[in-house]
Design a protein around this motif. Structure first.
Motif, PDB file in Angstrom:
ATOM      1  N   VAL A   1      47.515 -41.893  -2.428  1.00  0.00           N
ATOM      2  CA  VAL A   1      47.560 -42.115  -0.980  1.00  0.00           C
ATOM      3  C   VAL A   1      48.333 -43.409  -0.680  1.00  0.00           C
ATOM      4  CG1 VAL A   1      46.199 -42.507   1.113  1.00  0.00           C
ATOM      5  CG2 VAL A   1      45.432 -40.822  -0.594  1.00  0.00           C
ATOM      6  N   SER A   2      49.551 -43.221  -0.159  1.00  0.00           N
ATOM      7  CA  SER A   2      50.504 -44.330  -0.040  1.00  0.00           C
ATOM      8  C   SER A   2      50.696 -44.806   1.392  1.00  0.00           C
ATOM      9  CB  SER A   2      51.837 -43.887  -0.639  1.00  0.00           C
ATOM     10  OG  SER A   2      52.223 -42.600  -0.143  1.00  0.00           O
ATOM     11  N   LYS A   3      49.826 -44.361   2.303  1.00  0.00           N
ATOM     12  CA  LYS A   3      49.950 -44.758   3.714  1.00  0.00           C
ATOM     13  C   LYS A   3      50.032 -46.276   3.857  1.00  0.00           C
ATOM     14  CE  LYS A   3      44.927 -44.532   4.352  1.00  0.00           C
ATOM     15  NZ  LYS A   3      43.803 -43.642   4.655  1.00  0.00           N
ATOM     16  N   THR A   4      50.861 -46.714   4.756  1.00  0.00           N
ATOM     17  CA  THR A   4      51.143 -48.132   5.074  1.00  0.00           C
ATOM     18  C   THR A   4      51.942 -48.876   3.990  1.00  0.00           C
ATOM     19  OG1 THR A   4      49.231 -49.360   4.169  1.00  0.00           O
ATOM     20  CG2 THR A   4      48.915 -48.284   6.326  1.00  0.00           C
ATOM     21  N   LYS A   5      52.129 -48.251   2.827  1.00  0.00           N
ATOM     22  CA  LYS A   5      52.792 -48.966   1.716  1.00  0.00           C
ATOM     23  C   LYS A   5      54.309 -48.754   1.755  1.00  0.00           C
ATOM     24  CE  LYS A   5      49.017 -50.619   0.087  1.00  0.00           C
ATOM     25  NZ  LYS A   5      48.790 -52.073   0.085  1.00  0.00           N
ATOM     26  N   PRO A   6      55.067 -49.764   1.318  1.00  0.00           N
ATOM     27  CA  PRO A   6      56.529 -49.665   1.360  1.00  0.00           C
ATOM     28  C   PRO A   6      57.092 -48.763   0.256  1.00  0.00           C
ATOM     29  CG  PRO A   6      55.892 -51.743   0.369  1.00  0.00           C
ATOM     30  CD  PRO A   6      54.622 -51.076   0.814  1.00  0.00           C
ATOM     31  N   ILE A   7      58.317 -48.305   0.456  1.00  0.00           N
ATOM     32  CA  ILE A   7      58.990 -47.417  -0.495  1.00  0.00           C
ATOM     33  C   ILE A   7      58.983 -47.982  -1.918  1.00  0.00           C
ATOM     34  CG2 ILE A   7      61.250 -46.385  -1.089  1.00  0.00           C
ATOM     35  CD1 ILE A   7      59.997 -45.031   1.291  1.00  0.00           C
ATOM     36  N   GLU A   8      59.169 -49.298  -2.063  1.00  0.00           N
ATOM     37  CA  GLU A   8      59.185 -49.899  -3.416  1.00  0.00           C
ATOM     38  C   GLU A   8      57.904 -49.568  -4.162  1.00  0.00           C
ATOM     39  OE1 GLU A   8      60.574 -51.201  -0.369  1.00  0.00           O
ATOM     40  OE2 GLU A   8      59.597 -53.141  -0.741  1.00  0.00           O
ATOM     41  N   ASP A   9      56.782 -49.632  -3.454  1.00  0.00           N
ATOM     42  CA  ASP A   9      55.493 -49.347  -4.092  1.00  0.00           C
ATOM     43  C   ASP A   9      55.404 -47.874  -4.498  1.00  0.00           C
ATOM     44  OD1 ASP A   9      55.029 -51.940  -3.414  1.00  0.00           O
ATOM     45  OD2 ASP A   9      53.175 -51.581  -2.313  1.00  0.00           O
ATOM     46  N   LEU A  10      55.879 -47.012  -3.616  1.00  0.00           N
ATOM     47  CA  LEU A  10      55.844 -45.578  -3.929  1.00  0.00           C
ATOM     48  C   LEU A  10      56.753 -45.285  -5.118  1.00  0.00           C
ATOM     49  CD1 LEU A  10      54.881 -45.674  -0.845  1.00  0.00           C
ATOM     50  CD2 LEU A  10      55.658 -43.318  -0.744  1.00  0.00           C
ATOM     51  N   MET A  11      57.916 -45.962  -5.154  1.00  0.00           N
ATOM     52  CA  MET A  11      58.860 -45.735  -6.251  1.00  0.00           C
ATOM     53  C   MET A  11      58.277 -46.184  -7.586  1.00  0.00           C
ATOM     54  SD  MET A  11      61.431 -43.931  -5.527  1.00  0.00           S
ATOM     55  CE  MET A  11      62.245 -44.124  -7.115  1.00  0.00           C
ATOM     56  N   GLU A  12      57.471 -47.227  -7.532  1.00  0.00           N
ATOM     57  CA  GLU A  12      56.840 -47.690  -8.768  1.00  0.00           C
ATOM     58  C   GLU A  12      55.888 -46.609  -9.306  1.00  0.00           C
ATOM     59  OE1 GLU A  12      55.440 -51.756  -8.479  1.00  0.00           O
ATOM     60  OE2 GLU A  12      54.387 -51.586 -10.389  1.00  0.00           O
ATOM     61  N   ALA A  13      55.149 -46.003  -8.409  1.00  0.00           N
ATOM     62  CA  ALA A  13      54.253 -44.911  -8.822  1.00  0.00           C
ATOM     63  C   ALA A  13      55.074 -43.701  -9.275  1.00  0.00           C
ATOM     64  CB  ALA A  13      53.325 -44.528  -7.675  1.00  0.00           C
ATOM     65  N   TYR A  14      56.160 -43.436  -8.566  1.00  0.00           N
ATOM     66  CA  TYR A  14      57.035 -42.308  -8.921  1.00  0.00           C
ATOM     67  C   TYR A  14      57.590 -42.493 -10.334  1.00  0.00           C
ATOM     68  CZ  TYR A  14      60.936 -39.019  -8.776  1.00  0.00           C
ATOM     69  OH  TYR A  14      61.805 -37.989  -9.059  1.00  0.00           O
TER      70      TYR A  14
ATOM     71  N   GLU B   1      30.617 -33.842  -8.740  1.00  0.00           N
ATOM     72  CA  GLU B   1      29.988 -32.836  -7.872  1.00  0.00           C
ATOM     73  C   GLU B   1      30.927 -31.675  -7.546  1.00  0.00           C
ATOM     74  OE1 GLU B   1      26.845 -32.815  -7.368  1.00  0.00           O
ATOM     75  OE2 GLU B   1      26.428 -34.836  -8.127  1.00  0.00           O
ATOM     76  N   GLY B   2      32.030 -31.558  -8.279  1.00  0.00           N
ATOM     77  CA  GLY B   2      32.842 -30.349  -8.149  1.00  0.00           C
ATOM     78  C   GLY B   2      34.223 -30.494  -7.542  1.00  0.00           C
ATOM     79  N   SER B   3      34.609 -31.702  -7.147  1.00  0.00           N
ATOM     80  CA  SER B   3      35.959 -31.862  -6.579  1.00  0.00           C
ATOM     81  C   SER B   3      37.014 -31.619  -7.655  1.00  0.00           C
ATOM     82  CB  SER B   3      36.117 -33.287  -6.035  1.00  0.00           C
ATOM     83  OG  SER B   3      37.473 -33.536  -5.730  1.00  0.00           O
ATOM     84  N   ASN B   4      38.130 -30.980  -7.269  1.00  0.00           N
ATOM     85  CA  ASN B   4      39.251 -30.867  -8.211  1.00  0.00           C
ATOM     86  C   ASN B   4      40.547 -31.450  -7.648  1.00  0.00           C
ATOM     87  OD1 ASN B   4      40.141 -28.847  -6.493  1.00  0.00           O
ATOM     88  ND2 ASN B   4      39.537 -27.172  -7.842  1.00  0.00           N
ATOM     89  N   MET B   5      40.420 -32.177  -6.531  1.00  0.00           N
ATOM     90  CA  MET B   5      41.562 -32.927  -5.994  1.00  0.00           C
ATOM     91  C   MET B   5      41.032 -34.197  -5.352  1.00  0.00           C
ATOM     92  SD  MET B   5      44.586 -31.678  -3.389  1.00  0.00           S
ATOM     93  CE  MET B   5      45.450 -30.659  -4.581  1.00  0.00           C
ATOM     94  N   VAL B   6      41.515 -35.338  -5.835  1.00  0.00           N
ATOM     95  CA  VAL B   6      41.044 -36.599  -5.269  1.00  0.00           C
ATOM     96  C   VAL B   6      42.195 -37.312  -4.563  1.00  0.00           C
ATOM     97  CG1 VAL B   6      39.146 -36.865  -6.913  1.00  0.00           C
ATOM     98  CG2 VAL B   6      41.383 -37.854  -7.465  1.00  0.00           C
ATOM     99  N   ARG B   7      41.869 -38.049  -3.516  1.00  0.00           N
ATOM    100  CA  ARG B   7      42.866 -38.756  -2.711  1.00  0.00           C
ATOM    101  C   ARG B   7      42.601 -40.250  -2.856  1.00  0.00           C
ATOM    102  NH1 ARG B   7      39.818 -35.426   0.591  1.00  0.00           N
ATOM    103  NH2 ARG B   7      39.043 -37.344   1.468  1.00  0.00           N
ATOM    104  N   VAL B   8      43.387 -40.889  -3.708  1.00  0.00           N
ATOM    105  CA  VAL B   8      43.089 -42.280  -4.046  1.00  0.00           C
ATOM    106  C   VAL B   8      44.227 -43.192  -3.584  1.00  0.00           C
ATOM    107  CG1 VAL B   8      42.534 -43.885  -5.910  1.00  0.00           C
ATOM    108  CG2 VAL B   8      41.710 -41.510  -6.023  1.00  0.00           C
ATOM    109  N   GLY B   9      43.876 -44.169  -2.744  1.00  0.00           N
ATOM    110  CA  GLY B   9      44.873 -45.093  -2.211  1.00  0.00           C
ATOM    111  C   GLY B   9      44.727 -46.496  -2.746  1.00  0.00           C
ATOM    112  N   SER B  10      43.772 -47.241  -2.218  1.00  0.00           N
ATOM    113  CA  SER B  10      43.704 -48.676  -2.505  1.00  0.00           C
ATOM    114  C   SER B  10      43.475 -49.006  -3.975  1.00  0.00           C
ATOM    115  CB  SER B  10      42.649 -49.348  -1.618  1.00  0.00           C
ATOM    116  OG  SER B  10      41.493 -48.561  -1.524  1.00  0.00           O
TER     117      SER B  10
END
Ligand SMILES: *Cc1c(COP(=O)(O)O)cnc(C)c1O
Length: 223
Positions: free
Chosen positions: A22-35, A204-213
């Motif tokens: 979850v990359s909301k509010t974060k700049p492209i550089e941060d997303l590119m690092e994860a990419y 408890e059964g989730s198979n997709m998590v949304r992790v940001g901070s």
């Protein structure tokens, strides 16, 4: 740090659990690092921001809309969005179907379920979701969408017992929804869990998590 954080989160997930960064509010550089560290699924909660990032980023990324969605914004992301998590009304689903038709695509959606105590959170009750999916005209009316599963946010609490109760109620409901057979239902995803509660959610059964901070660091909304 982002690369290390991402590795740590990924390593803590069981196989079969999909990580949405979850990359909301974060700049492209941060997303590119994860990419560059291998991440290909990103979650955003504002349509305009997601469109801007889509333009700026490599094209092999899956963009997930995780936020509360206004109907008049659907058209901007319809050509490229790969999963809409927060479908919380039939009117919104009608608009998504309309924009999917226009763009000659099928848009994958999750029905958001309201299980938290807070009134401010959005979503269908289990009964409302069941009625929607079982409606006689559901296939005809929503021929350009595919319901891939359900999404929920738990109450903002540290009470583990309560979190488990909320998550497991969604998992139980998910198993019920899986039994409904329709051409526009392909139910396989249960999206639950954020930085503070994703471990409990997967237990408890989730198979997709949304992790940001936990991956990108704290968000600064003042910026
Ligand atoms: C912001 C957000 C997340 C991620 O929250 P973190 O606590 O930063 O992991 C997950 N889901 C939704 C719907 C969000 O809006």
């Amino acid at each position: 740090m982002i690369k290390e954080n991402l590795e740590r989160v990924k390593n803590s997930l069981a196989t079969g659990v999909t990580l949405v960064a979850v990359s909301k509010t974060k700049p492209i550089e941060d997303l590119m690092e994860a990419y560059e560290a291998g991440q290909r699924i990103f979650g955003e909660n504002k349509v305009q921001e997601m469109c801007d990032k889509y333009e700026a980023m490599p094209k092999d990324i899956s963009w997930h809309m995780i936020g509360h969605l206004q109907r008049n914004k659907v058209k901007y992301m319809a050509p490229f969005v790969s999963l809409i998590h927060g479908v919380d009304s039939e009117r919104l689903l009608v608009e998504i179907n309309k924009q999917a038709l226009k763009n000659e695509v099928v848009i994958d959606c999750l029905l958001q379920l309201h299980v938290a105590e807070e009134e401010t959170k959005f979503g269908f009750s289990f009964l409302e979701a069941t009625q929607l999916l079982n409606a006689e005209d559901f296939e005809e009316k929503f021929s350009s969408i595919k319901i891939k599963g359900v999404m929920a946010m738990a109450t903002n609490t540290t009470n583990e017992e309560q979190l488990r109760k909320e998550f497991s109620s969604v998992s139980t409901f998910f198993q019920e929804v899986k039994k409904i057979k329709k051409s526009n239902l392909d139910v396989e995803t249960v999206s639950m869990g954020m930085s503070g509660d994703y471990k409990i959610a997967t237990e408890e059964g989730s198979n997709m998590v949304r992790v940001g901070s936990t991956i990108f660091g704290k968000r600064n909304y003042a910026l």
